[in-house]
Design an enzyme around this catalytic site. Sequence first.
Site, PDB file in Angstrom:
ATOM      1  N   ASN A   1       0.863  -1.175   0.000  1.00 50.81           N
ATOM      2  CA  ASN A   1       0.000   0.000   0.000  1.00 50.81           C
ATOM      3  C   ASN A   1       0.903   1.230   0.000  1.00 50.81           C
ATOM      4  O   ASN A   1       1.520   1.549   1.013  1.00 50.81           O
ATOM      5  CB  ASN A   1      -0.908  -0.020   1.245  1.00 50.81           C
ATOM      6  CG  ASN A   1      -1.779   1.212   1.339  1.00 50.81           C
ATOM      7  OD1 ASN A   1      -1.828   2.030   0.416  1.00 50.81           O
ATOM      8  ND2 ASN A   1      -2.477   1.351   2.456  1.00 50.81           N
ATOM      9  N   TRP A   2       0.970   1.862  -1.156  1.00 48.55           N
ATOM     10  CA  TRP A   2       1.901   2.995  -1.289  1.00 48.55           C
ATOM     11  C   TRP A   2       1.369   4.250  -0.598  1.00 48.55           C
ATOM     12  O   TRP A   2       2.099   5.220  -0.440  1.00 48.55           O
ATOM     13  CB  TRP A   2       2.158   3.295  -2.777  1.00 48.55           C
ATOM     14  CG  TRP A   2       2.918   2.231  -3.504  1.00 48.55           C
ATOM     15  CD1 TRP A   2       3.300   1.010  -3.022  1.00 48.55           C
ATOM     16  CD2 TRP A   2       3.388   2.294  -4.861  1.00 48.55           C
ATOM     17  NE1 TRP A   2       3.978   0.308  -3.989  1.00 48.55           N
ATOM     18  CE2 TRP A   2       4.050   1.071  -5.135  1.00 48.55           C
ATOM     19  CE3 TRP A   2       3.332   3.249  -5.875  1.00 48.55           C
ATOM     20  CZ2 TRP A   2       4.629   0.789  -6.370  1.00 48.55           C
ATOM     21  CZ3 TRP A   2       3.901   2.979  -7.114  1.00 48.55           C
ATOM     22  CH2 TRP A   2       4.551   1.763  -7.355  1.00 48.55           C
ATOM     23  N   LYS A   3       0.077   4.237  -0.238  1.00 48.69           N
ATOM     24  CA  LYS A   3      -0.550   5.415   0.386  1.00 48.69           C
ATOM     25  C   LYS A   3      -0.292   6.652  -0.486  1.00 48.69           C
ATOM     26  O   LYS A   3      -0.204   6.520  -1.707  1.00 48.69           O
ATOM     27  CB  LYS A   3      -0.048   5.584   1.834  1.00 48.69           C
ATOM     28  CG  LYS A   3      -0.201   4.285   2.627  1.00 48.69           C
ATOM     29  CD  LYS A   3       0.023   4.426   4.108  1.00 48.69           C
ATOM     30  CE  LYS A   3      -0.143   3.062   4.775  1.00 48.69           C
ATOM     31  NZ  LYS A   3      -0.021   3.106   6.224  1.00 48.69           N
TER      32      LYS A   3
ATOM     33  N   GLY B   1       2.768   1.963  10.871  1.00 43.44           N
ATOM     34  CA  GLY B   1       3.722   3.067  10.757  1.00 43.44           C
ATOM     35  C   GLY B   1       4.445   3.379  12.061  1.00 43.44           C
ATOM     36  O   GLY B   1       5.121   4.401  12.168  1.00 43.44           O
TER      37      GLY B   1
ATOM     38  N   SER C   1       3.593  -2.484  10.117  1.00 44.88           N
ATOM     39  CA  SER C   1       5.056  -2.549  10.269  1.00 44.88           C
ATOM     40  C   SER C   1       5.648  -3.884   9.819  1.00 44.88           C
ATOM     41  O   SER C   1       6.603  -4.376  10.427  1.00 44.88           O
ATOM     42  CB  SER C   1       5.468  -2.224  11.709  1.00 44.88           C
ATOM     43  OG  SER C   1       5.080  -0.893  12.035  1.00 44.88           O
TER      44      SER C   1
ATOM     45  N   GLY D   1       2.901  -1.225   4.187  1.00 43.20           N
ATOM     46  CA  GLY D   1       2.958   0.200   3.878  1.00 43.20           C
ATOM     47  C   GLY D   1       4.378   0.624   3.553  1.00 43.20           C
ATOM     48  O   GLY D   1       4.900   0.334   2.471  1.00 43.20           O
ATOM     49  N   GLY D   2       5.030   1.281   4.513  1.00 48.14           N
ATOM     50  CA  GLY D   2       6.357   1.862   4.295  1.00 48.14           C
ATOM     51  C   GLY D   2       7.356   0.965   3.580  1.00 48.14           C
ATOM     52  O   GLY D   2       8.030   1.408   2.630  1.00 48.14           O
TER      53      GLY D   2
ATOM     54  N   GLU E   1      -6.654   4.594   8.049  1.00 50.60           N
ATOM     55  CA  GLU E   1      -6.383   6.024   7.823  1.00 50.60           C
ATOM     56  C   GLU E   1      -7.605   6.721   7.242  1.00 50.60           C
ATOM     57  O   GLU E   1      -7.863   7.889   7.532  1.00 50.60           O
ATOM     58  CB  GLU E   1      -5.147   6.178   6.921  1.00 50.60           C
ATOM     59  CG  GLU E   1      -3.872   5.882   7.704  1.00 50.60           C
ATOM     60  CD  GLU E   1      -2.745   5.281   6.893  1.00 50.60           C
ATOM     61  OE1 GLU E   1      -2.777   5.343   5.643  1.00 50.60           O
ATOM     62  OE2 GLU E   1      -1.817   4.717   7.513  1.00 50.60           O
TER      63      GLU E   1
ATOM     64  N   GLU F   1      -5.305  -5.113  10.348  1.00 49.42           N
ATOM     65  CA  GLU F   1      -4.272  -4.112  10.565  1.00 49.42           C
ATOM     66  C   GLU F   1      -4.495  -3.411  11.907  1.00 49.42           C
ATOM     67  O   GLU F   1      -5.240  -2.425  11.973  1.00 49.42           O
ATOM     68  CB  GLU F   1      -4.310  -3.060   9.448  1.00 49.42           C
ATOM     69  CG  GLU F   1      -4.085  -3.623   8.061  1.00 49.42           C
ATOM     70  CD  GLU F   1      -3.504  -2.576   7.117  1.00 49.42           C
ATOM     71  OE1 GLU F   1      -2.433  -2.853   6.558  1.00 49.42           O
ATOM     72  OE2 GLU F   1      -4.086  -1.493   6.967  1.00 49.42           O
TER      73      GLU F   1
ATOM     74  N   HIS G   1      -9.514   1.195   5.044  1.00 48.68           N
ATOM     75  CA  HIS G   1      -8.216   1.387   5.704  1.00 48.68           C
ATOM     76  C   HIS G   1      -8.392   2.305   6.914  1.00 48.68           C
ATOM     77  O   HIS G   1      -9.171   3.257   6.877  1.00 48.68           O
ATOM     78  CB  HIS G   1      -7.193   1.982   4.723  1.00 48.68           C
ATOM     79  CG  HIS G   1      -5.808   1.889   5.248  1.00 48.68           C
ATOM     80  ND1 HIS G   1      -5.315   2.783   6.183  1.00 48.68           N
ATOM     81  CD2 HIS G   1      -4.825   0.987   5.023  1.00 48.68           C
ATOM     82  CE1 HIS G   1      -4.076   2.427   6.493  1.00 48.68           C
ATOM     83  NE2 HIS G   1      -3.755   1.345   5.810  1.00 48.68           N
TER      84      HIS G   1
END
Length: 255
Positions: A10-12, A174, A214, A235-236, A98, A168, A96
């Site tokens: 997930n590049w967000k 993150g 993470s 993610g990251g 976020e 999640e 998600h």
Amino acid sequence: MSRQKIAAGNWKMNTTLDEGIELVNNLIAAEKDKSVLTILAVPFTHLVTLDKKIKSKGKLKLAAQNCHHKNSGAFTGEISPSMLAAINIPYVIIGHSERRQFNFEDNQLLKGKVRAALDAGLKVIFCCGEDLEVRKTNKHILHVKIQLEESLFSLDVKEIKNVIIAYEPIWAIGTGETATPAQAQEMHNSIRRMISRQYNKRVGEAINIVYGGSVKASNAKEIFSQPDVDGGLVGGASLDAKEFIEIINSFPPES
Ligand code: 13P
């Protein structure tokens, strides 16, 4: 019943289009475990260009990170499920944390989004998970149960088969803090049992449940080796080609 191994990135709201192209070029060129379904959830602006790049690249697929619950209308700035289907995007992330947090998306709205996405022919990656407060009071399983009941359980058996569930825990997103493999396994197993009870055992055994929060090259092997964890939503670490390739290659060999 064997399930699909999934590594989803997930590049967000990260990468320019050029950076996205470079990342995909690196992923295409790499030696990867061919049995893993790799899904890239990229910004809307990248979808058409990246789709052309990855065409016919086997198990590399694209996802949108969100869609609206209506197919058209006066909703400035929104993207509809039918628009995504029309450019052959197979997957969309819905729910998600976020978007729940920053865009105030609740279980009821998400139910509408899931319905609209499936009706348009998309497959859904549905996110669920608790925050730290809920985890501390030991209500995490109940919390996720309510999320699933309110947003997913009106789907019929055929429809739920087009859903991947992403657990999640918000406290692990993150933050560098990962759920322990045992914590992930506990929740994934509970989710699988909830699906079995709501539908039937066969559906519960077949549904794909991925873990997010993470995930890194250094912890993916241990997390992916849990019996009810079918992969990750990353993610990251998915923004670094080398790291993400290592994650893709972290599944236990087929037994
Ligand atoms: P991180 O891997 O950066 O913690 O993000 C997880 C996530 O939110 C994936 O959807």
